[in-house]
Design a protein around this motif. Structure first.
Motif, PDB file in Angstrom:
ATOM      1  N   PRO A 173      22.177  33.345-106.002  1.00 45.18           N
ATOM      2  CA  PRO A 173      21.365  34.438-106.531  1.00 45.18           C
ATOM      3  C   PRO A 173      19.990  34.440-105.873  1.00 45.18           C
ATOM      4  O   PRO A 173      19.563  33.444-105.287  1.00 45.18           O
ATOM      5  CB  PRO A 173      21.258  34.117-108.022  1.00 45.18           C
ATOM      6  CG  PRO A 173      21.501  32.660-108.127  1.00 45.18           C
ATOM      7  CD  PRO A 173      22.416  32.307-106.989  1.00 45.18           C
ATOM      8  N   GLU A 174      19.291  35.534-105.974  1.00 48.48           N
ATOM      9  CA  GLU A 174      17.966  35.633-105.373  1.00 48.48           C
ATOM     10  C   GLU A 174      17.010  34.677-106.077  1.00 48.48           C
ATOM     11  O   GLU A 174      16.837  34.728-107.295  1.00 48.48           O
ATOM     12  CB  GLU A 174      17.441  37.060-105.466  1.00 48.48           C
ATOM     13  CG  GLU A 174      16.250  37.289-104.603  1.00 48.48           C
ATOM     14  CD  GLU A 174      15.925  38.759-104.466  1.00 48.48           C
ATOM     15  OE1 GLU A 174      14.730  39.084-104.554  1.00 48.48           O
ATOM     16  OE2 GLU A 174      16.858  39.551-104.278  1.00 48.48           O
ATOM     17  N   TYR A 195      17.074  23.957-100.294  1.00 49.34           N
ATOM     18  CA  TYR A 195      17.535  22.859-101.142  1.00 49.34           C
ATOM     19  C   TYR A 195      18.631  23.284-102.112  1.00 49.34           C
ATOM     20  O   TYR A 195      18.943  22.576-103.064  1.00 49.34           O
ATOM     21  CB  TYR A 195      16.345  22.280-101.916  1.00 49.34           C
ATOM     22  CG  TYR A 195      15.187  22.006-101.003  1.00 49.34           C
ATOM     23  CD1 TYR A 195      15.272  21.044-100.008  1.00 49.34           C
ATOM     24  CD2 TYR A 195      14.022  22.758-101.077  1.00 49.34           C
ATOM     25  CE1 TYR A 195      14.234  20.826 -99.126  1.00 49.34           C
ATOM     26  CE2 TYR A 195      12.972  22.540-100.202  1.00 49.34           C
ATOM     27  CZ  TYR A 195      13.083  21.572 -99.231  1.00 49.34           C
ATOM     28  OH  TYR A 195      12.058  21.357 -98.355  1.00 49.34           O
ATOM     29  N   LEU A 196      19.248  24.420-101.837  1.00 50.72           N
ATOM     30  CA  LEU A 196      20.311  24.912-102.704  1.00 50.72           C
ATOM     31  C   LEU A 196      21.670  24.632-102.079  1.00 50.72           C
ATOM     32  O   LEU A 196      21.836  24.686-100.865  1.00 50.72           O
ATOM     33  CB  LEU A 196      20.142  26.403-102.961  1.00 50.72           C
ATOM     34  CG  LEU A 196      18.838  26.798-103.648  1.00 50.72           C
ATOM     35  CD1 LEU A 196      18.792  28.304-103.862  1.00 50.72           C
ATOM     36  CD2 LEU A 196      18.640  26.060-104.954  1.00 50.72           C
ATOM     37  N   LEU A 212      23.906  31.089-111.559  1.00 51.68           N
ATOM     38  CA  LEU A 212      22.848  30.096-111.369  1.00 51.68           C
ATOM     39  C   LEU A 212      22.954  29.404-110.022  1.00 51.68           C
ATOM     40  O   LEU A 212      24.044  29.023-109.588  1.00 51.68           O
ATOM     41  CB  LEU A 212      22.929  29.026-112.469  1.00 51.68           C
ATOM     42  CG  LEU A 212      22.781  29.517-113.902  1.00 51.68           C
ATOM     43  CD1 LEU A 212      23.067  28.378-114.869  1.00 51.68           C
ATOM     44  CD2 LEU A 212      21.401  30.069-114.120  1.00 51.68           C
ATOM     45  N   ALA A 213      21.809  29.222-109.369  1.00 47.86           N
ATOM     46  CA  ALA A 213      21.744  28.464-108.121  1.00 47.86           C
ATOM     47  C   ALA A 213      21.870  26.972-108.448  1.00 47.86           C
ATOM     48  O   ALA A 213      21.448  26.520-109.503  1.00 47.86           O
ATOM     49  CB  ALA A 213      20.426  28.735-107.407  1.00 47.86           C
ATOM     50  N   VAL A 214      22.453  26.220-107.517  1.00 51.90           N
ATOM     51  CA  VAL A 214      22.622  24.776-107.679  1.00 51.90           C
ATOM     52  C   VAL A 214      21.640  24.066-106.757  1.00 51.90           C
ATOM     53  O   VAL A 214      21.734  24.185-105.533  1.00 51.90           O
ATOM     54  CB  VAL A 214      24.076  24.346-107.369  1.00 51.90           C
ATOM     55  CG1 VAL A 214      24.211  22.834-107.444  1.00 51.90           C
ATOM     56  CG2 VAL A 214      25.050  25.031-108.315  1.00 51.90           C
ATOM     57  N   PHE A 215      20.685  23.336-107.353  1.00 55.06           N
ATOM     58  CA  PHE A 215      19.703  22.568-106.584  1.00 55.06           C
ATOM     59  C   PHE A 215      20.329  21.251-106.144  1.00 55.06           C
ATOM     60  O   PHE A 215      20.995  20.571-106.926  1.00 55.06           O
ATOM     61  CB  PHE A 215      18.471  22.288-107.442  1.00 55.06           C
ATOM     62  CG  PHE A 215      17.440  21.456-106.752  1.00 55.06           C
ATOM     63  CD1 PHE A 215      16.587  22.021-105.826  1.00 55.06           C
ATOM     64  CD2 PHE A 215      17.331  20.104-107.014  1.00 55.06           C
ATOM     65  CE1 PHE A 215      15.628  21.253-105.178  1.00 55.06           C
ATOM     66  CE2 PHE A 215      16.383  19.326-106.374  1.00 55.06           C
ATOM     67  CZ  PHE A 215      15.535  19.897-105.450  1.00 55.06           C
ATOM     68  N   SER A 216      20.106  20.872-104.893  1.00 55.38           N
ATOM     69  CA  SER A 216      20.651  19.637-104.349  1.00 55.38           C
ATOM     70  C   SER A 216      19.530  18.659-104.000  1.00 55.38           C
ATOM     71  O   SER A 216      18.828  18.844-103.009  1.00 55.38           O
ATOM     72  CB  SER A 216      21.467  19.917-103.088  1.00 55.38           C
ATOM     73  OG  SER A 216      21.837  18.697-102.474  1.00 55.38           O
TER      74      SER A 216
END
Length: 105
Positions: free
Chosen positions: A65-66, A74-75, A86-90
């Motif tokens: 997503p934006e 970092y996604l 939802l974006a997934v942070f890594s």
């Protein structure tokens, strides 16, 4: 720096790294996420943790997503369930970033 079970743990303010200004100190909400990846043992100070969600593999997506452009590197994909996207942070992508590893420079 912190001492965690006899190991020195460098702590970094994730907001400060991404946006250039540190979080206001609010110990009631802030959390320290501890990571150990490829020999990097560090703590990330985050503004808050809202909980944990579990997603099925079928809910994983490549289209993110934006979000703020500073988060993009970092996604690691996204998850979608119903209207929620939802974006997934890594944190592993963060550790692999040369800028992050040379944060004191």
């Amino acid at each position: 720096m912190a001492n965690m079970r006899g190991n020195l743990l460098p702590m970094m303010d994730l907001h400060g790294f991404l946006y250039g200004d540190n979080l206001e100190f609010d110990p009631r909400r802030q959390r320290l996420l501890v990571m150990n990846h490829q020999g990097v043992y560090a703590g990330l100070l985050v503004e808050s943790v809202l909980g944990m969600k579990h997603y099925w593999r079928e809910e994983r997506l490549d289209d993110v997503p934006e979000v703020d452009a500073r988060l993009q590197p970092y996604l690691a994909g996204a998850c979608r369930r119903g209207d929620e996207h939802l974006a997934v942070f890594s944190p592993w992508k963060l550790v692999d970033d040369e800028q992050f590893m040379n944060i004191s420079a």
